[in-house]
Design an enzyme around this catalytic site. Sequence first.
Site, PDB file in Angstrom:
ATOM      1  N   SER A   5       0.824  -1.213  -0.038  1.00 37.91           N
ATOM      2  CA  SER A   5       0.033   0.039  -0.011  1.00 37.91           C
ATOM      3  C   SER A   5       0.972   1.309  -0.151  1.00 37.91           C
ATOM      4  O   SER A   5       1.436   1.411  -0.870  1.00 37.91           O
ATOM      5  CB  SER A   5      -1.198  -0.086   1.127  1.00 37.91           C
ATOM      6  N   ASP A 219      -1.211   1.456  -3.786  1.00 37.49           N
ATOM      7  CA  ASP A 219      -2.168   0.519  -4.284  1.00 37.49           C
ATOM      8  C   ASP A 219      -3.679   1.227  -4.793  1.00 37.49           C
ATOM      9  O   ASP A 219      -4.499   0.491  -5.052  1.00 37.49           O
ATOM     10  CB  ASP A 219      -2.197  -0.860  -3.515  1.00 37.49           C
ATOM     11  N   ASP A 221      -5.762   2.854  -3.099  1.00 32.45           N
ATOM     12  CA  ASP A 221      -6.890   2.793  -2.162  1.00 32.45           C
ATOM     13  C   ASP A 221      -7.297   3.936  -1.092  1.00 32.45           C
ATOM     14  O   ASP A 221      -7.968   3.995  -0.439  1.00 32.45           O
ATOM     15  CB  ASP A 221      -6.991   1.274  -1.367  1.00 32.45           C
ATOM     16  N   ALA A 312      -8.960   9.544   8.261  1.00 30.98           N
ATOM     17  CA  ALA A 312      -8.260  10.976   7.921  1.00 30.98           C
ATOM     18  C   ALA A 312      -7.279  10.808   6.704  1.00 30.98           C
ATOM     19  O   ALA A 312      -7.090  11.669   5.810  1.00 30.98           O
ATOM     20  CB  ALA A 312      -7.774  11.791   9.189  1.00 30.98           C
ATOM     21  N   ARG A 432      -2.107   5.952  20.860  1.00 30.78           N
ATOM     22  CA  ARG A 432      -2.402   4.557  20.588  1.00 30.78           C
ATOM     23  C   ARG A 432      -1.309   3.832  20.047  1.00 30.78           C
ATOM     24  O   ARG A 432      -0.352   4.296  19.542  1.00 30.78           O
ATOM     25  CB  ARG A 432      -3.599   4.367  19.478  1.00 30.78           C
ATOM     26  N   SER A 434       1.094   1.143  17.875  1.00 22.90           N
ATOM     27  CA  SER A 434       1.085   0.880  16.525  1.00 22.90           C
ATOM     28  C   SER A 434       0.535  -0.693  16.356  1.00 22.90           C
ATOM     29  O   SER A 434       0.763  -1.325  17.327  1.00 22.90           O
ATOM     30  CB  SER A 434       2.417   0.952  15.992  1.00 22.90           C
ATOM     31  N   THR A 436       2.059  -2.821  14.393  1.00 21.17           N
ATOM     32  CA  THR A 436       2.884  -3.533  13.824  1.00 21.17           C
ATOM     33  C   THR A 436       4.544  -3.550  14.207  1.00 21.17           C
ATOM     34  O   THR A 436       5.130  -4.206  14.049  1.00 21.17           O
ATOM     35  CB  THR A 436       3.158  -3.094  12.055  1.00 21.17           C
TER      36      THR A 436
END
Length: 476
Positions: A5, A219, A221, A312, A432, A434, A436
Site C-alpha cells: 500500500s 495500491d 485505495d 483522515a 494508541r 502501533s 505492527t
Amino acid sequence: MITASHNPEPDNGVKLIDPMGEMLAPAWEAHATTLANATDDGIAEAMATIAKEAGGIKEDEKALVFVGRDTRPSSDRLRDAVVAGVKAAGGEVKDFGVVSTPILHFVVTCHNDGGQYGEPTEEGYYKKIAQAFAKLRVSGASRGNYEPTILFDGANGVGAIMMERFMPYLGDSIKSTMYNKGEGVLNHLCGADYVKVQQKWPEGVPQAQNSRCVSVDGDADRVIYSFIDKNGKYSMLDGDKIATLVAGYFQELLKASGLTLKLGLVQTAYANGASTAYITEKLGVPVACAKTGVKHLHHVALQFDIGVYFEANGHGTVIFSKNAREAIRNAAQANESAQKLSQVMDVINETVGDAISDMLLVETVLHARGWSIEDWNSAYADLPNRQMKVTVADRAVITTTDAERVCVTPAGLQDTINSIVANYPNGRSFVRPSGTEDIVRVYAEASTQEGADNLAIAVGNAVYEQAGGVGDRPKI
C-alpha cells in the site's frame, strides 16, 4: 493482493479479500496467523484444522483464487509463491496481473454475486463507474466555479497505470494530467500518505495555483486532495474533508427525493475536531466513532442505511444497505433526485476504499455544487494538528478504550494527558499503540499550529516517560 500500500517500495505484504469482496473477517485473522506460523511440515495439518474449526468447508471442492499485485519489484516473486501455494493445495488461480487493490475487490464481488454488482473484469470496473459518472454530467463538464481539470499524482505506483487505462472510458467528462507515473520511487516524496502526513505538495507535480491535485497511494485505495491558492498558501483536503463533502451531498439528495433512509458518517479518533463539529452542528448528520482501521469503520457503517466512512488518511467509501439500494432504485423511476442518487451509487466502489472511485465521487459533488477547490475548503477550517511517533520497549503497555480515544494503561498516563491538554485552547490529544511495531502514535490538535506542535511534544514526552520510551526523546 500482493502490496504494501502506502509503505516504502522495499516493503511488501499481502491483503486478503473475503468472498464478498470485503476485507478478511476478524475471525479469519486468527486462522491466517495459525497458518503463517505453521512449520513447513505442519502446513497440511494446519489447513485441516482450520477447515474443521471454520466449519462448512468442503475440502474436496476446487478453490478459485484471484490474485493481483502492485508495481513493487518483489511483487512478481511473491505472486509466483502465491500461485505455487494455491496449486499445491489443489486450487485454481486467476492472475489479474498489475491492478489496484480496489479493482481486485471489485472483481471478487462481481464473480461471487453472479455479476449483480458488475462485470467481474478490470474493464467491467471501468465501464460501470465511467458510465455512471458521465450520466451525472449531462449538463456539461464545467459548472459555476467548477472546471473538470485535475493534476493526478500517481505515487509512482499502480494508481497511475489504472488512471491511464481509465481515461479513455471517461472521455471529455474530466481532464487529467498525469504525474509520478512510475519514473520515480514508489511513494517517495509523493502520493497520498506523503501529502497527508508531511502536509506538503508532492514532488514531481507543478505548483499551479488553484489547481486540484489528487494524490493516491501505492495500491490506489487512499486519496488526498491539495491545492495552492493565489497567495501561494498550500492547503490539504483529507479524508475528513471528503467525508463531510459526501455526507452533506447525500443528505441534500435524500431530502430532495423524499426518501427516509438513515444516513450516518463514521470517523476515527484521528478525525479533525472541526470536521465533526461541522457535520453534526451544521449539517445535522449523525456521527459515530470507530477504532482505527477501515475494517472497524466498515462494521460500524453497516448500522446505517447509507454509511459514509473515511479515515483522515483518505481511505474510505460509502456503503448502502439492501433496503436503501432497493428504495433508491425504485424511487429513481419517477424521481429525479432519487435518479441522481442511483447514479452516484454506481460511481462508488462499495467493496473497499478506492482512490479513483472516491476521486470521481468528489468531482461529482463539486460539479453538482459548482464549487472550486477553494469553495470546498472554505466550508470549514480544520484545527491545526500534528502526528508523531514515540519509540517504546513494548507497545503492549499501551491499551485504550472508547474507540482509542482514552488510554487505560499504563495507569496515570491518561490523567497526565488530560492535564497537558487543559493548557491548550481547543486542545485534544490521544495515544494508541502501533499495530505492527514498538511505537506509540500521538495525535494532537489545538487552535494554532504552534499549540498543536507543542501539545504533541508534551504528550509524546509523557508517553516516553510513563510507557518505557527508548532512544531519542520526542521532538518535531
